[in-house]
Design a protein around this motif. Sequence first.
Motif, PDB file in Angstrom:
ATOM      1  N   ASP A  97     -21.631  95.629 -51.610  1.00  0.00           N
ATOM      2  CA  ASP A  97     -21.308  96.822 -53.214  1.00  0.00           C
ATOM      3  C   ASP A  97     -21.340  97.682 -53.285  1.00  0.00           C
ATOM      4  N   LEU A  98     -21.216  98.120 -51.383  1.00  0.00           N
ATOM      5  CA  LEU A  98     -21.110  99.819 -51.870  1.00  0.00           C
ATOM      6  C   LEU A  98     -19.488 100.259 -52.185  1.00  0.00           C
ATOM      7  N   ALA A  99     -18.792  98.715 -52.268  1.00  0.00           N
ATOM      8  CA  ALA A  99     -17.230  99.223 -51.662  1.00  0.00           C
ATOM      9  C   ALA A  99     -17.099  99.474 -53.310  1.00  0.00           C
ATOM     10  N   GLU A 100     -17.801  99.677 -54.473  1.00  0.00           N
ATOM     11  CA  GLU A 100     -17.628  99.404 -55.679  1.00  0.00           C
ATOM     12  C   GLU A 100     -17.904 100.817 -55.888  1.00  0.00           C
ATOM     13  N   SER A 101     -19.178 102.102 -54.861  1.00  0.00           N
ATOM     14  CA  SER A 101     -19.226 103.580 -55.787  1.00  0.00           C
ATOM     15  C   SER A 101     -18.818 104.019 -54.143  1.00  0.00           C
ATOM     16  N   SER A 102     -18.681 103.511 -53.198  1.00  0.00           N
ATOM     17  CA  SER A 102     -17.752 104.540 -51.708  1.00  0.00           C
ATOM     18  C   SER A 102     -16.519 104.276 -51.785  1.00  0.00           C
ATOM     19  N   ARG A 103     -15.765 105.860 -51.401  1.00  0.00           N
ATOM     20  CA  ARG A 103     -14.397 105.902 -51.799  1.00  0.00           C
ATOM     21  C   ARG A 103     -14.354 105.046 -49.602  1.00  0.00           C
ATOM     22  N   ILE A 104     -14.938 105.146 -48.829  1.00  0.00           N
ATOM     23  CA  ILE A 104     -15.387 105.149 -47.226  1.00  0.00           C
ATOM     24  C   ILE A 104     -15.022 103.058 -47.448  1.00  0.00           C
ATOM     25  N   MET A 105     -16.423 102.381 -47.558  1.00  0.00           N
ATOM     26  CA  MET A 105     -16.413 102.108 -48.193  1.00  0.00           C
ATOM     27  C   MET A 105     -15.289 100.572 -48.449  1.00  0.00           C
ATOM     28  N   LYS A 106     -14.972 101.294 -50.203  1.00  0.00           N
ATOM     29  CA  LYS A 106     -13.136 101.189 -50.524  1.00  0.00           C
ATOM     30  C   LYS A 106     -12.102 101.440 -49.680  1.00  0.00           C
ATOM     31  N   ARG A 107     -11.987 102.114 -48.828  1.00  0.00           N
ATOM     32  CA  ARG A 107     -10.464 101.946 -47.780  1.00  0.00           C
ATOM     33  C   ARG A 107     -10.983 101.266 -46.520  1.00  0.00           C
ATOM     34  N   VAL A 108     -12.424 100.675 -45.988  1.00  0.00           N
ATOM     35  CA  VAL A 108     -12.914  98.719 -45.219  1.00  0.00           C
ATOM     36  C   VAL A 108     -12.512  97.758 -45.965  1.00  0.00           C
ATOM     37  N   LYS A 109     -12.204  98.071 -47.220  1.00  0.00           N
ATOM     38  CA  LYS A 109     -12.264  96.736 -47.730  1.00  0.00           C
ATOM     39  C   LYS A 109     -10.820  96.814 -47.996  1.00  0.00           C
ATOM     40  N   ASP A 110     -10.233  98.077 -48.103  1.00  0.00           N
ATOM     41  CA  ASP A 110      -8.659  97.180 -48.647  1.00  0.00           C
ATOM     42  C   ASP A 110      -7.737  97.872 -46.884  1.00  0.00           C
ATOM     43  N   GLU A 111      -8.091  98.304 -46.005  1.00  0.00           N
ATOM     44  CA  GLU A 111      -7.611  98.459 -44.927  1.00  0.00           C
ATOM     45  C   GLU A 111      -7.996  96.622 -43.263  1.00  0.00           C
ATOM     46  N   PHE A 112      -8.738  96.266 -43.742  1.00  0.00           N
ATOM     47  CA  PHE A 112      -9.262  95.660 -43.216  1.00  0.00           C
ATOM     48  C   PHE A 112      -9.675  94.368 -43.970  1.00  0.00           C
ATOM     49  N   PHE A 113      -9.515  94.291 -45.219  1.00  0.00           N
ATOM     50  CA  PHE A 113     -10.241  93.017 -45.477  1.00  0.00           C
ATOM     51  C   PHE A 113      -8.917  92.921 -46.847  1.00  0.00           C
ATOM     52  N   GLY A 114      -7.995  93.501 -46.735  1.00  0.00           N
ATOM     53  CA  GLY A 114      -6.249  93.241 -47.187  1.00  0.00           C
ATOM     54  C   GLY A 114      -6.626  93.127 -48.863  1.00  0.00           C
ATOM     55  N   GLY A 115      -8.093  94.688 -49.158  1.00  0.00           N
ATOM     56  CA  GLY A 115      -8.395  94.117 -50.183  1.00  0.00           C
ATOM     57  C   GLY A 115      -9.210  93.282 -51.602  1.00  0.00           C
ATOM     58  N   LYS A 116      -9.145  92.182 -50.539  1.00  0.00           N
ATOM     59  CA  LYS A 116      -9.877  91.166 -51.409  1.00  0.00           C
ATOM     60  C   LYS A 116     -11.538  91.315 -51.824  1.00  0.00           C
ATOM     61  N   LYS A 117     -11.629  90.552 -52.939  1.00  0.00           N
ATOM     62  CA  LYS A 117     -12.491  90.371 -53.430  1.00  0.00           C
ATOM     63  C   LYS A 117     -13.543  90.088 -52.610  1.00  0.00           C
ATOM     64  N   ASP A 118     -13.548  88.875 -52.496  1.00  0.00           N
ATOM     65  CA  ASP A 118     -14.361  87.817 -52.062  1.00  0.00           C
ATOM     66  C   ASP A 118     -14.464  87.312 -50.346  1.00  0.00           C
TER      67      ASP A 118
END
Length: 207
Positions: free
Chosen positions: A105-126
């Motif tokens: 959930d933090l990926a919606e508000s945190s710049r770093i968690m958005k980076r983690v989602k994009d760089e290590f999980f390929g940006g996928k939402k699920d």
Amino acid sequence: MEIEVKIRIPNYENYKTLISVFAPFHVKTHNQHNNFFDGVSGELSDRRAVLRIRFYNDPPVTKCIICLKAKALLVNGVSRVEEDEEEIDPGVGQECVSDPTRLVDLAESSRIMKRVKDEFFGGKKDGLGFKGLGGFKNLRNVYEWKGLVIEVDESSYEFGTLYEIECESSEPEKAKELIEEFLKKNGVEYSDSVASKFAIFRAGKLP
């Protein structure tokens, strides 16, 4: 890129001597509580990265920092690591420690968690999943000396205590030479650090 001198102090006796001789230069002390996380399938560790949430001071917590570190290299007592930090609400940080799935959930508000989602999980939402790795406490005394900011750490692990000097510098070799001269002059034993605090935590033993 964070570049730091990292010098290990071998035992409590030398640590106390160091604290004593640095006392005139003391500026502040931090009680830090470090908590580490990885993807459930090792998505971060597989690429030499680690996610950390750090709380400052004992309750009441005064500050909380989320940090992404990657590609750490420690050679001859000089550490180089890619580091990105961001301050978050301490209450949110505590929720993530109690339940690492909250990091999604933090990926919606945190710049770093958005980076983690994009760089290590390929940006996928699920399919994002995180697990807590545990952590350790660190007592950090900070000194200003000869134009340097010196941090002296007492890191408390379940398996022992590590004493270490850290000094961030754009000229690490010069800073290291100054610190080593000071240690020798004051009879403080030391050696180059050979592993990061996180690596020691994961190994489960002091080097």
